[in-house]
Each structure stands twice: as C-alpha cells, then as structure tokens.
Design a protein around this motif. Structure first.
Motif, PDB file in Angstrom:
ATOM      1  N   THR A 108       6.755  13.863 -11.541  1.00 30.52           N
ATOM      2  CA  THR A 108       6.430  13.990 -12.958  1.00 30.52           C
ATOM      3  C   THR A 108       5.316  13.037 -13.321  1.00 30.52           C
ATOM      4  OG1 THR A 108       8.731  14.536 -13.458  1.00 30.52           O
ATOM      5  CG2 THR A 108       7.351  13.887 -15.318  1.00 30.52           C
ATOM      6  N   PRO A 109       4.250  13.492 -13.968  1.00 32.82           N
ATOM      7  CA  PRO A 109       3.185  12.570 -14.385  1.00 32.82           C
ATOM      8  C   PRO A 109       3.741  11.445 -15.236  1.00 32.82           C
ATOM      9  CG  PRO A 109       2.486  14.843 -14.657  1.00 32.82           C
ATOM     10  CD  PRO A 109       3.950  14.875 -14.343  1.00 32.82           C
ATOM     11  N   HIS A 110       3.254  10.231 -14.987  1.00 36.18           N
ATOM     12  CA  HIS A 110       3.719   9.044 -15.712  1.00 36.18           C
ATOM     13  C   HIS A 110       3.168   9.062 -17.124  1.00 36.18           C
ATOM     14  CE1 HIS A 110       5.123   5.032 -16.387  1.00 36.18           C
ATOM     15  NE2 HIS A 110       3.901   4.516 -16.485  1.00 36.18           N
ATOM     16  N   ALA A 111       4.055   8.897 -18.077  1.00 37.07           N
ATOM     17  CA  ALA A 111       3.637   8.913 -19.492  1.00 37.07           C
ATOM     18  C   ALA A 111       2.994   7.587 -19.860  1.00 37.07           C
ATOM     19  CB  ALA A 111       4.839   9.163 -20.373  1.00 37.07           C
ATOM     20  N   VAL A 162       0.860  -1.174   0.000  1.00 36.95           N
ATOM     21  CA  VAL A 162       0.000   0.000   0.000  1.00 36.95           C
ATOM     22  C   VAL A 162       0.896   1.223   0.000  1.00 36.95           C
ATOM     23  CG1 VAL A 162      -1.926  -1.140   1.148  1.00 36.95           C
ATOM     24  CG2 VAL A 162      -0.223   0.056   2.522  1.00 36.95           C
ATOM     25  N   VAL A 163       0.426   2.273  -0.648  1.00 37.09           N
ATOM     26  CA  VAL A 163       1.247   3.463  -0.842  1.00 37.09           C
ATOM     27  C   VAL A 163       0.551   4.678  -0.244  1.00 37.09           C
ATOM     28  CG1 VAL A 163       2.499   4.886  -2.506  1.00 37.09           C
ATOM     29  CG2 VAL A 163       2.089   2.472  -3.009  1.00 37.09           C
ATOM     30  N   LEU A 164       1.300   5.448   0.551  1.00 32.67           N
ATOM     31  CA  LEU A 164       0.821   6.715   1.089  1.00 32.67           C
ATOM     32  C   LEU A 164       1.532   7.865   0.391  1.00 32.67           C
ATOM     33  CD1 LEU A 164       0.856   6.080   4.965  1.00 32.67           C
ATOM     34  CD2 LEU A 164      -1.113   5.955   3.424  1.00 32.67           C
ATOM     35  N   ASN A 165       0.823   8.965   0.230  1.00 33.99           N
ATOM     36  CA  ASN A 165       1.429  10.206  -0.244  1.00 33.99           C
ATOM     37  C   ASN A 165       0.644  11.367   0.356  1.00 33.99           C
ATOM     38  OD1 ASN A 165       3.310  11.741  -1.688  1.00 33.99           O
ATOM     39  ND2 ASN A 165       1.871  12.059  -3.373  1.00 33.99           N
ATOM     40  N   PHE A 166       1.365  12.273   1.003  1.00 30.90           N
ATOM     41  CA  PHE A 166       0.727  13.393   1.714  1.00 30.90           C
ATOM     42  C   PHE A 166      -0.386  12.905   2.644  1.00 30.90           C
ATOM     43  CE2 PHE A 166       2.350  15.592  -2.170  1.00 30.90           C
ATOM     44  CZ  PHE A 166       3.261  16.422  -1.521  1.00 30.90           C
ATOM     45  N   GLY A 167      -0.128  11.774   3.310  1.00 27.55           N
ATOM     46  CA  GLY A 167      -1.063  11.274   4.307  1.00 27.55           C
ATOM     47  C   GLY A 167      -2.260  10.522   3.774  1.00 27.55           C
ATOM     48  N   GLU A 201       1.763  -4.239  -9.505  1.00 31.58           N
ATOM     49  CA  GLU A 201       0.678  -3.310  -9.827  1.00 31.58           C
ATOM     50  C   GLU A 201       0.956  -1.922  -9.253  1.00 31.58           C
ATOM     51  OE1 GLU A 201      -3.002  -6.560  -9.774  1.00 31.58           O
ATOM     52  OE2 GLU A 201      -2.490  -5.416  -7.968  1.00 31.58           O
ATOM     53  N   VAL A 202       1.391  -1.911  -8.002  1.00 33.65           N
ATOM     54  CA  VAL A 202       1.590  -0.643  -7.303  1.00 33.65           C
ATOM     55  C   VAL A 202       2.693   0.182  -7.946  1.00 33.65           C
ATOM     56  CG1 VAL A 202       2.583   0.281  -5.163  1.00 33.65           C
ATOM     57  CG2 VAL A 202       0.619  -1.266  -5.070  1.00 33.65           C
ATOM     58  N   PHE A 203       3.806  -0.447  -8.277  1.00 39.16           N
ATOM     59  CA  PHE A 203       4.937   0.318  -8.794  1.00 39.16           C
ATOM     60  C   PHE A 203       4.758   0.734 -10.253  1.00 39.16           C
ATOM     61  CE2 PHE A 203       7.219  -1.953  -5.240  1.00 39.16           C
ATOM     62  CZ  PHE A 203       7.316  -0.817  -4.446  1.00 39.16           C
ATOM     63  N   ARG A 204       3.687   0.235 -10.908  1.00 37.10           N
ATOM     64  CA  ARG A 204       3.329   0.725 -12.247  1.00 37.10           C
ATOM     65  C   ARG A 204       2.241   1.788 -12.188  1.00 37.10           C
ATOM     66  NH1 ARG A 204       3.236  -4.895 -13.886  1.00 37.10           N
ATOM     67  NH2 ARG A 204       0.966  -4.795 -13.752  1.00 37.10           N
ATOM     68  N   ASN A 205       1.683   1.990 -11.003  1.00 34.71           N
ATOM     69  CA  ASN A 205       0.568   2.926 -10.854  1.00 34.71           C
ATOM     70  C   ASN A 205       1.045   4.357 -11.128  1.00 34.71           C
ATOM     71  OD1 ASN A 205      -1.264   4.839  -9.481  1.00 34.71           O
ATOM     72  ND2 ASN A 205      -2.283   2.996  -8.725  1.00 34.71           N
ATOM     73  N   PRO A 206       0.398   5.078 -12.061  1.00 37.11           N
ATOM     74  CA  PRO A 206       0.834   6.439 -12.388  1.00 37.11           C
ATOM     75  C   PRO A 206       0.887   7.372 -11.184  1.00 37.11           C
ATOM     76  CG  PRO A 206      -0.735   5.645 -14.015  1.00 37.11           C
ATOM     77  CD  PRO A 206      -0.719   4.634 -12.919  1.00 37.11           C
ATOM     78  N   LEU A 207      -0.039   7.240 -10.250  1.00 35.49           N
ATOM     79  CA  LEU A 207      -0.023   8.100  -9.065  1.00 35.49           C
ATOM     80  C   LEU A 207       1.203   7.832  -8.207  1.00 35.49           C
ATOM     81  CD1 LEU A 207      -3.778   8.012  -7.947  1.00 35.49           C
ATOM     82  CD2 LEU A 207      -2.550   9.910  -9.032  1.00 35.49           C
ATOM     83  N   VAL A 208       1.621   6.573  -8.146  1.00 34.55           N
ATOM     84  CA  VAL A 208       2.807   6.215  -7.362  1.00 34.55           C
ATOM     85  C   VAL A 208       4.057   6.745  -8.036  1.00 34.55           C
ATOM     86  CG1 VAL A 208       4.169   4.309  -6.429  1.00 34.55           C
ATOM     87  CG2 VAL A 208       1.667   4.179  -6.417  1.00 34.55           C
TER      88      VAL A 208
END
Length: 236
Positions: free
Chosen positions: A233-236, A204-209, A219-226
């Motif tokens: 930088t937005p994931h292309a 599971v990934v947190l960002n800014f709480g 799956e998680v490490f390919r997620n554009p938000l991650v």
C-alpha cells in the motif's frame, strides 16, 4: 571494504538482482532488509561466491568477481545460512576444525577453543553436531563455523529466525560482542525492525532485486518505497 558495482543475476526469466550497487566500510554493521523474494540471499550468494553475477564485486579494493567460494573464504569472507547445516557425523569441535582448514588454511585448536567459549558451545564440543543440539545451539554453531574461517566480513543470513523475543535480544547482544571482540564487519539479513534498529548503524533495502533505500534504520523504515514494499500500500 566491500563494493558492489552494478551487480545483476538472472535465473531464466527471473531477474533476481538488477544493477545493485553499494559500498560497505570496514567495521560497519549493515542490515540487509526486504520482503521475501527480494534477492537478499542471492546477494549473499554473489558476495560469498556461490552465485556468479554480472557486474563487479570488490573486496579491499581487489576485484574478486571471478574468485570461487574457497578463495573468497581465504581472503576473509565468511557466512552463515538460513537453515543450519552442520556437517554430518562430526562433533561440534570437528565442524569448526573443518571450517577453519577450509577458510583459514590452517588448524589452530586454541582459536577453536576460543570460539567455542565465546559462542557458549564448550560443553557441547564433543556432541554430534547434527543430532545433539537444540535450535539455539545449532544457530550458535552456524556462527561459530563462520568465525572459524577467520573472516573479516561476516554475512549472517537470518540467524535470528525462529527465536522468541528474549532469545533474539540475547543473540543481538552476542553479535555486538563478536563485532567488538574480533573486529568484524557484519552484514545481517533480518526482518525484525527492532533488531535492525538496535544492532545496525545502516540498512539497505532490496525489493524485486533492486536496491530501493540506503540510510540509517530510522530513515529507511520511514521511506515510502520501503513501506509500500512490505505492505503493498502506498505510504500516506
């Protein structure tokens, strides 16, 4: 085993955690991931009872939101800290004894001997824990103290930080051994993608709480938000 329901923490004007919800099944090894300042350690503090939060924390279907630290240890929640914190003026064995009495409410020398053996600290058992250990030994002691509390859920906060690649691989193997030997459920904070992918079935990934992703490491490490949370930088 563990369920977080809309957990939020505010420190003054900073929202450290915002409406974080997820469930953890018994026997899982879960990676808790996110950039620095994402709220990972704060979440560990909430689960272990160091920090009070809005929302609910349930452990084995019981609401433990109001339980203090020592009572959460007694129900089976153990943890390590980012910086090893051996108890001053005590030997390695004495550190484990104090942790066992605090967390398990009993003194079982045979269990302590078993933990010293599995954590490869038997030869260091009578050394001063604060001054007589190298970095890897201190990290093993931090895990050993947590094991001495006889946890069902083990929270590992960056226990691999500062180790070179080979030592990380050895530690990862040790964590797999502990998971199997003691029947543990584990949540680990770790930045290394290779380690998380090797050790964990889920991340599971947190960002800014806020929780921004939940799935397998692939799956998680390919997620554009991650990707964006780490690179900016937005994931292309």
């Amino acid at each position: 085993m563990l369920r977080l329901d809309q957990v939020s923490v505010r420190f003054g004007g900073l929202m450290a955690l915002k409406d974080v919800s997820f469930e953890l099944k018994g026997g899982e090894i879960l990676g808790l991931v996110g950039p620095n300042g994402a709220g990972k350690t704060t979440l560990f503090n909430v689960i272990s009872g160091l920090t009070r939060a809005r929302g609910r924390t349930l452990f084995n279907d019981k609401d433990i939101s109001a339980l203090p630290l020592h009572k959460r240890a007694r129900v089976g929640i153990g943890r390590t800290f980012q910086i090893p914190q051996p108890m001053k003026h005590l030997t390695v064995r004495e550190n484990l004894t104090v942790a066992q009495v605090f967390g398990a409410g009993r003194n079982d020398p045979a269990r302590i001997d078993e933990i010293l053996d599995v954590m490869q600290l038997s030869e260091q058992a009578d050394r001063d824990a604060q001054s007589g250990l190298a970095l890897q030994e201190l990290k093993r002691l931090e895990i050993a103290k947590a094991l001495a509390t006889e946890p069902k859920l083990l929270l590992l906060d960056e226990v691999l930080a500062g180790l070179e690649s080979q030592a990380k691989r050895q530690f990862t193997g040790k964590l797999k051994e502990l998971h199997a030997r003691f029947g543990l459920t584990i949540v680990i904070v770790e930045h290394d993608i290779e380690t998380i992918s090797d050790l964990c079935s889920r991340a599971v990934v947190l960002n800014f709480g806020q929780l921004i992703a939940d799935g397998t490491p692939a799956e998680v490490f390919r997620n554009p938000l991650v990707v964006e949370s780490y690179t900016g930088t937005p994931h292309a």
